[in-house]
Design an enzyme around this catalytic site. Structure first.
Site, PDB file in Angstrom:
ATOM      1  N   LYS A 106       0.726  -1.193   0.042  1.00  0.00           N
ATOM      2  CA  LYS A 106      -0.150  -0.060  -0.094  1.00  0.00           C
ATOM      3  C   LYS A 106       0.871   1.161  -0.067  1.00  0.00           C
ATOM      4  CE  LYS A 106      -4.358   1.230   0.188  1.00  0.00           C
ATOM      5  NZ  LYS A 106      -5.596   0.664  -0.284  1.00  0.00           N
TER       6      LYS A 106
HETATM    7  P1  NAD Z   1     -13.061   7.764  -3.860  1.00  0.00           P
HETATM    8  O1  NAD Z   1     -11.951   8.791  -3.548  1.00  0.00           O
HETATM    9  O2  NAD Z   1     -13.441   7.415  -5.338  1.00  0.00           O
HETATM   10  O3  NAD Z   1     -14.292   8.075  -2.959  1.00  0.00           O
HETATM   11  C1  NAD Z   1     -14.328   8.157  -1.441  1.00  0.00           C
HETATM   12  C2  NAD Z   1     -15.641   8.604  -1.189  1.00  0.00           C
HETATM   13  O4  NAD Z   1     -15.711   8.813   0.241  1.00  0.00           O
HETATM   14  C3  NAD Z   1     -16.136   9.893  -1.778  1.00  0.00           C
HETATM   15  O5  NAD Z   1     -17.773   9.803  -1.874  1.00  0.00           O
HETATM   16  C4  NAD Z   1     -16.092  11.150  -0.610  1.00  0.00           C
HETATM   17  O6  NAD Z   1     -16.787  12.175  -0.522  1.00  0.00           O
HETATM   18  C5  NAD Z   1     -16.322  10.139   0.570  1.00  0.00           C
HETATM   19  N1  NAD Z   1     -15.695  10.554   1.900  1.00  0.00           N
HETATM   20  C6  NAD Z   1     -14.433  10.999   2.005  1.00  0.00           C
HETATM   21  N2  NAD Z   1     -14.336  11.457   3.479  1.00  0.00           N
HETATM   22  C7  NAD Z   1     -15.428  11.292   3.940  1.00  0.00           C
HETATM   23  C8  NAD Z   1     -15.903  11.763   5.292  1.00  0.00           C
HETATM   24  N3  NAD Z   1     -15.304  12.244   5.926  1.00  0.00           N
HETATM   25  N4  NAD Z   1     -17.285  11.384   5.483  1.00  0.00           N
HETATM   26  C9  NAD Z   1     -18.094  10.939   4.428  1.00  0.00           C
HETATM   27  N5  NAD Z   1     -17.641  10.617   3.407  1.00  0.00           N
HETATM   28  C10 NAD Z   1     -16.254  10.668   3.028  1.00  0.00           C
HETATM   29  O7  NAD Z   1     -12.490   6.339  -3.040  1.00  0.00           O
HETATM   30  P2  NAD Z   1     -12.949   4.871  -3.349  1.00  0.00           P
HETATM   31  O8  NAD Z   1     -11.879   4.250  -4.549  1.00  0.00           O
HETATM   32  O9  NAD Z   1     -14.314   4.790  -3.520  1.00  0.00           O
HETATM   33  O10 NAD Z   1     -12.235   4.341  -1.887  1.00  0.00           O
HETATM   34  C11 NAD Z   1     -13.207   4.274  -0.659  1.00  0.00           C
HETATM   35  C12 NAD Z   1     -12.760   3.406   0.289  1.00  0.00           C
HETATM   36  O11 NAD Z   1     -12.803   1.989  -0.375  1.00  0.00           O
HETATM   37  C13 NAD Z   1     -11.310   3.425   0.826  1.00  0.00           C
HETATM   38  O12 NAD Z   1     -11.551   2.850   1.991  1.00  0.00           O
HETATM   39  C14 NAD Z   1     -10.751   2.450  -0.099  1.00  0.00           C
HETATM   40  O13 NAD Z   1      -9.377   1.913   0.464  1.00  0.00           O
HETATM   41  C15 NAD Z   1     -11.617   1.334  -0.177  1.00  0.00           C
HETATM   42  N6  NAD Z   1     -11.497   0.356  -1.441  1.00  0.00           N
HETATM   43  C16 NAD Z   1     -11.302   1.040  -2.713  1.00  0.00           C
HETATM   44  C17 NAD Z   1     -10.835   0.311  -3.936  1.00  0.00           C
HETATM   45  C18 NAD Z   1     -10.800   0.542  -5.258  1.00  0.00           C
HETATM   46  O14 NAD Z   1     -10.867  -0.141  -6.083  1.00  0.00           O
HETATM   47  N7  NAD Z   1     -11.102   1.967  -5.478  1.00  0.00           N
HETATM   48  C19 NAD Z   1     -10.592  -1.089  -3.750  1.00  0.00           C
HETATM   49  C20 NAD Z   1     -10.848  -1.755  -2.234  1.00  0.00           C
HETATM   50  C21 NAD Z   1     -11.434  -0.884  -1.274  1.00  0.00           C
END
Ligand code: NAD
Length: 415
Positions: A106
């Site tokens: 990571k």
């Molecule tokens: P992203 O940046 O596309 O979206 C993040 C979302 O979370 C946005 O809607 C944002 O407004 C919201 N957010 C951020 N801070 C916040 C807060 N304090 N309160 C409420 N909402 C908040 O990110 P993503 O890629 O969707 O990732 C989201 C989660 O999923 C993370 O924990 C990431 O590690 C996990 N994840 C992502 C992937 C991937 O393929 N992108 C894979 C596995 C896990």
């Protein structure tokens, strides 16, 4: 980034529960918990207003006994090394749960991309990659998108890595399709979350998904696609909260319209006319059946977990639940699908992207989705078997499966 909780300690406490079941020695625990390599770098960037800012970046490679280490990069102002360690170790367990030939890594940069211009963001991404590129590569460590990083950033990662090492698209996944990205990668994590929610709701709990009420924190890549697939499967998305605001509607929000609204409003659901606004901090206590945390880690705590109304929690985000909240859910009879199973669709399709890049071929979206579903359903059944055998939670069952696979690989390779 994780509020008051330390994500690495939390992950290791969960690790110990599974290690107890497997009877792991102290030495083995030490070996499997300790990251293989940790890098901290400083990136001086001349900002467009003329000031010089020094940003901090990390890359942690946790364990590579089952294959090249793989993990996302996230851009966040509160990113701490311990968060990166925790997320790197989760990737080791996640890739083992879905049984793809990768280890876990990571990385990320302490920065707030919403306050940076595209040019500043590109300079920062390139500087970061140039400083860590000696430990990256298709057979060493493969980068993918995470919080606040996207296909454009992955394109810069590929380009910068290629300047020193020659063109090797398999060094990064989640790229744009035009640069060797995979069909279905962007939607893959949300699709996996929805599949996992469907299996848990219908097969484990014996309920009907049609009309089931879903609430979500986060409406970015993971939250947005999870909502879309669950909506298409017949569930009702009744409340969504993100960084900008929150909307709810008990009859069900119009998800395609909400996605279109977010796209046109810097990614946020705030101001959506088809629902009632509410305080995003109240998301946990909203009426609903299935709760999907899909934003940050450490948000389901001993304060928020008792207010949850849902009977199923599906972890779209990484490490959203503290061990205390895990205990509360267990005591309250709330079923929880852990991150290392529920959001493993992204890692799975990253693996498919890597395979396609190495073989210089392209698979159709339908083929990707079919393969993803096959891998995830197998992982679901494998975890279910551990849960039955050990009478444990799904998190512990998933960890038992993963730890055992990593231990075996380690034993075969030699310590
Ligand atoms: P992203 O940046 O596309 O979206 C993040 C979302 O979370 C946005 O809607 C944002 O407004 C919201 N957010 C951020 N801070 C916040 C807060 N304090 N309160 C409420 N909402 C908040 O990110 P993503 O890629 O969707 O990732 C989201 C989660 O999923 C993370 O924990 C990431 O590690 C996990 N994840 C992502 C992937 C991937 O393929 N992108 C894979 C596995 C896990």
């Amino acid at each position: 980034m994780a509020g008051q909780t330390n994500l690495f300690e939390n992950v290791n406490r969960q690790f110990d529960e599974a290690a107890d079941i497997l009877g792991f020695s102290h030495e083995l625990r030490e070996l499997l918990k300790t990251p293989y390599r940790e890098i901290t770098v400083a990136m001086p960037i001349r900002m467009e207003d003329g000031t010089l800012r020094v940003f901090k970046g990390y890359r942690v490679q946790h364990n590579g006994v089952r294959g090249p280490q793989k993990g996302g990069i996230r851009f966040h102002p509160d990113l701490a090394l311990d968060d990166v360690r925790a997320l790197a170790s989760l990737n080791t367990w996640k890739t083992a749960v879905v049984n793809i030939p990768f280890g876990g890594a990571k990385g990320g940069i302490q920065c707030d991309p919403s306050k940076m211009s595209p040019h500043e963001l590109e300079m920062l991404t390139r500087r970061y990659i140039s400083k860590i590129s000696m430990v990256l590569g298709p057979t060493r460590d493969i980068i993918s998108p995470d919080l606040n990083t996207n296909a454009q950033i992955m394109a810069w990662v590929m380009d910068e890595y290629g300047r020193k090492n020659g063109h090797q698209p398999a060094c990064v996944t989640g790229k744009p399709l035009e640069l060797g990205g995979s069909q279905g990668r962007e939607a893959a994590t949300g699709r996996g979350v929805a599949l996992c929610a469907r299996e848990a709701w219908t097969r484990v709990l014996g309920r009907d998904l049609r009309g089931a009420r879903v609430t979500l924190q986060g409406f970015g890549n993971v939250g947005g696609h999870s909502a879309r697939f669950l909506h298409e499967m017949g569930a009702r998305v009744v409340a969504v909260a993100d960084l900008g605001g929150a909307v709810r509607r008990q009859e069900g929000l119009d998800v395609p319209a909400l996605l279109a609204h977010a796209r046109q409003n810097r990614g946020t659901v705030a101001g959506f006319p088809g629902g009632e606004p509410f305080d995003p901090a109240e998301i946990w206590a909203q009426e609903g059946d299935i709760l999907v945390p899909a934003a940050l880690g450490g948000v389901l705590t001993e304060t928020t977990a008792p207010t949850v109304k849902a009977s199923l929690v599906v972890e779209g985000a990484n490490a959203p639940t503290t061990p205390e909240a895990d205990r509360i859910f267990r005591e309250r009879g709330i079923l929880l699908m852990p991150d290392i199973l529920a959001n493993a669709g992204g890692a799975t399709v990253s693996y498919f992207e890597w395979v396609q890049n190495l073989q210089h071929l392209f698979w159709e979206e339908a083929e990707i989705f079919e393969k993803e579903e096959k891998v995830l359903l197998q992982a679901f059944r494998d975890v279910e078997e551990q849960v039955r055998r050990h009478h444990c939670t799904w998190r512990t069952g998933a960890l038992v499966l993963a730890l055992d696979r990593v231990r075996k690989a380690n034993e075969l390779r030699g310590w």
